[in-house]
Design a protein around this motif. Structure first.
Motif, PDB file in Angstrom:
ATOM      1  N   ALA A 195       0.827  -1.205   0.000  1.00  0.00           N
ATOM      2  CA  ALA A 195       0.000   0.000   0.000  1.00  0.00           C
ATOM      3  C   ALA A 195       0.865   1.259   0.000  1.00  0.00           C
ATOM      4  O   ALA A 195       0.512   2.264  -0.646  1.00  0.00           O
ATOM      5  N   LYS A 196       1.990   1.219   0.701  1.00  0.00           N
ATOM      6  CA  LYS A 196       2.876   2.390   0.754  1.00  0.00           C
ATOM      7  C   LYS A 196       3.463   2.698  -0.623  1.00  0.00           C
ATOM      8  O   LYS A 196       3.857   3.842  -0.893  1.00  0.00           O
ATOM      9  N   LEU A 197       3.530   1.680  -1.490  1.00  0.00           N
ATOM     10  CA  LEU A 197       4.038   1.911  -2.835  1.00  0.00           C
ATOM     11  C   LEU A 197       3.021   2.614  -3.734  1.00  0.00           C
ATOM     12  O   LEU A 197       3.329   2.969  -4.865  1.00  0.00           O
ATOM     13  N   ASP A 198       1.805   2.835  -3.212  1.00  0.00           N
ATOM     14  CA  ASP A 198       0.822   3.622  -3.971  1.00  0.00           C
ATOM     15  C   ASP A 198       1.277   5.074  -4.075  1.00  0.00           C
ATOM     16  O   ASP A 198       1.023   5.741  -5.077  1.00  0.00           O
ATOM     17  N   ASP A 199       1.924   5.561  -3.011  1.00  0.00           N
ATOM     18  CA  ASP A 199       2.336   6.971  -3.026  1.00  0.00           C
ATOM     19  C   ASP A 199       3.804   7.171  -2.636  1.00  0.00           C
ATOM     20  O   ASP A 199       4.210   8.267  -2.250  1.00  0.00           O
ATOM     21  N   HIS A 200       4.592   6.100  -2.704  1.00  0.00           N
ATOM     22  CA  HIS A 200       6.045   6.202  -2.530  1.00  0.00           C
ATOM     23  C   HIS A 200       6.706   5.360  -3.617  1.00  0.00           C
ATOM     24  O   HIS A 200       6.143   4.363  -4.072  1.00  0.00           O
ATOM     25  N   ASP A 201       7.898   5.758  -4.013  1.00  0.00           N
ATOM     26  CA  ASP A 201       8.625   4.991  -5.025  1.00  0.00           C
ATOM     27  C   ASP A 201       9.391   3.818  -4.432  1.00  0.00           C
ATOM     28  O   ASP A 201       9.655   2.828  -5.114  1.00  0.00           O
ATOM     29  N   TYR A 202       9.739   3.962  -3.134  1.00  0.00           N
ATOM     30  CA  TYR A 202      10.535   2.916  -2.476  1.00  0.00           C
ATOM     31  C   TYR A 202      10.013   2.701  -1.069  1.00  0.00           C
ATOM     32  O   TYR A 202       9.582   3.645  -0.397  1.00  0.00           O
ATOM     33  N   VAL A 203      10.047   1.465  -0.627  1.00  0.00           N
ATOM     34  CA  VAL A 203       9.707   1.132   0.757  1.00  0.00           C
ATOM     35  C   VAL A 203      10.787   0.199   1.282  1.00  0.00           C
ATOM     36  O   VAL A 203      11.235  -0.713   0.575  1.00  0.00           O
ATOM     37  N   ILE A 204      11.223   0.459   2.517  1.00  0.00           N
ATOM     38  CA  ILE A 204      12.312  -0.320   3.109  1.00  0.00           C
ATOM     39  C   ILE A 204      11.915  -0.740   4.507  1.00  0.00           C
ATOM     40  O   ILE A 204      11.406   0.072   5.302  1.00  0.00           O
ATOM     41  N   GLY A 205      12.151  -2.011   4.818  1.00  0.00           N
ATOM     42  CA  GLY A 205      11.937  -2.519   6.158  1.00  0.00           C
ATOM     43  C   GLY A 205      13.282  -2.717   6.844  1.00  0.00           C
ATOM     44  O   GLY A 205      13.992  -3.668   6.529  1.00  0.00           O
ATOM     45  N   PRO A 206      13.652  -1.838   7.758  1.00  0.00           N
ATOM     46  CA  PRO A 206      14.964  -1.944   8.410  1.00  0.00           C
ATOM     47  C   PRO A 206      15.026  -3.150   9.353  1.00  0.00           C
ATOM     48  O   PRO A 206      14.099  -3.397  10.127  1.00  0.00           O
TER      49      PRO A 206
END
Length: 207
Positions: A124-135
């Motif tokens: 879902a976060k990729l709907d309005d972000h280009d990248y998502v990272i789980g640290p």
């Protein structure tokens, strides 16, 4: 594309063979227990991905196993391709984008802390972000997702060390990215010794 919203989940896994998986954990618990723990983690990964609304591809480290825990009707099976982890991940992402997928996320198969809800949030976060990272708490990351292919994310990293996350964040600092909450992946005895679910595999351990 199918009705699954152009989502692709890449799962990188090691073939569960004695003496070949979770070697740092095995140094403390032994090869047999390490293999059983890894099989437990594989089953957990299946449990939180099998119903996810996404195409799913499992990338094996050594060889594709046709009859195993990954259901052939749910997971497309592939072989990791490349000299190091970065190249292998880059090739998997590139293939996904070349195939027409728009949102692609990669995870490993040793995350006890991950749930289907976490995966749905990441997509879902990729709907309005280009990248998502789980640290990951050890300085790496447990999840990487993108809508735009960026090869720098896979280059000039000391894979398996505590610098991977910081160098990855440097790569995306000018990009539209989202950081998920930090989680613990399973590499060492200390990662699991206080978690109840792992106690059956640790009865033989003396502190």
């Amino acid at each position: 594309m199918s009705k699954k919203n152009n989502n692709l989940l890449l799962i990188f896994t090691r073939n569960p063979e004695l003496g070949k998986c979770k070697t740092r954990l095995a140094a403390k618990v032994g090869n047999k227990a390490a293999l059983e723990i890894y099989k437990f983690l594989l089953a957990h990964t299946v449990s939180f991905t099998r119903k996810l609304e996404a195409e799913k591809q499992v990338f094996y480290s050594e060889a594709i196993w046709e009859n195993d825990i990954w259901d052939n009707h749910i997971y497309q099976k592939k072989l990791q391709n490349g000299l190091d982890l970065g190249v292998k991940m880059q090739n998997a992402f590139q293939d996904g984008f070349d195939s027409g997928f728009e949102k692609i996320i990669i995870i490993g198969s040793d995350m006890y802390d991950l749930s289907q809800e976490d995966m749905e949030k990441a997509f879902a976060k990729l709907d309005d972000h280009d990248y998502v990272i789980g640290p990951a708490e050890d300085g790496g990351y447990y999840l990487l997702g993108m809508t735009n292919f960026k090869k720098e994310l896979f280059e000039n990293k000391a894979w398996g060390t505590d610098t991977v996350l910081s160098h990855t964040l440097e790569d995306v600092k000018t990009e539209n990215h989202f950081l998920l909450e930090a989680k613990n992946d399973v590499d060492l005895y200390e990662d699991i010794k206080d978690i109840e679910a792992f106690q059956p595999y640790l009865k033989h351990i003396e502190e």
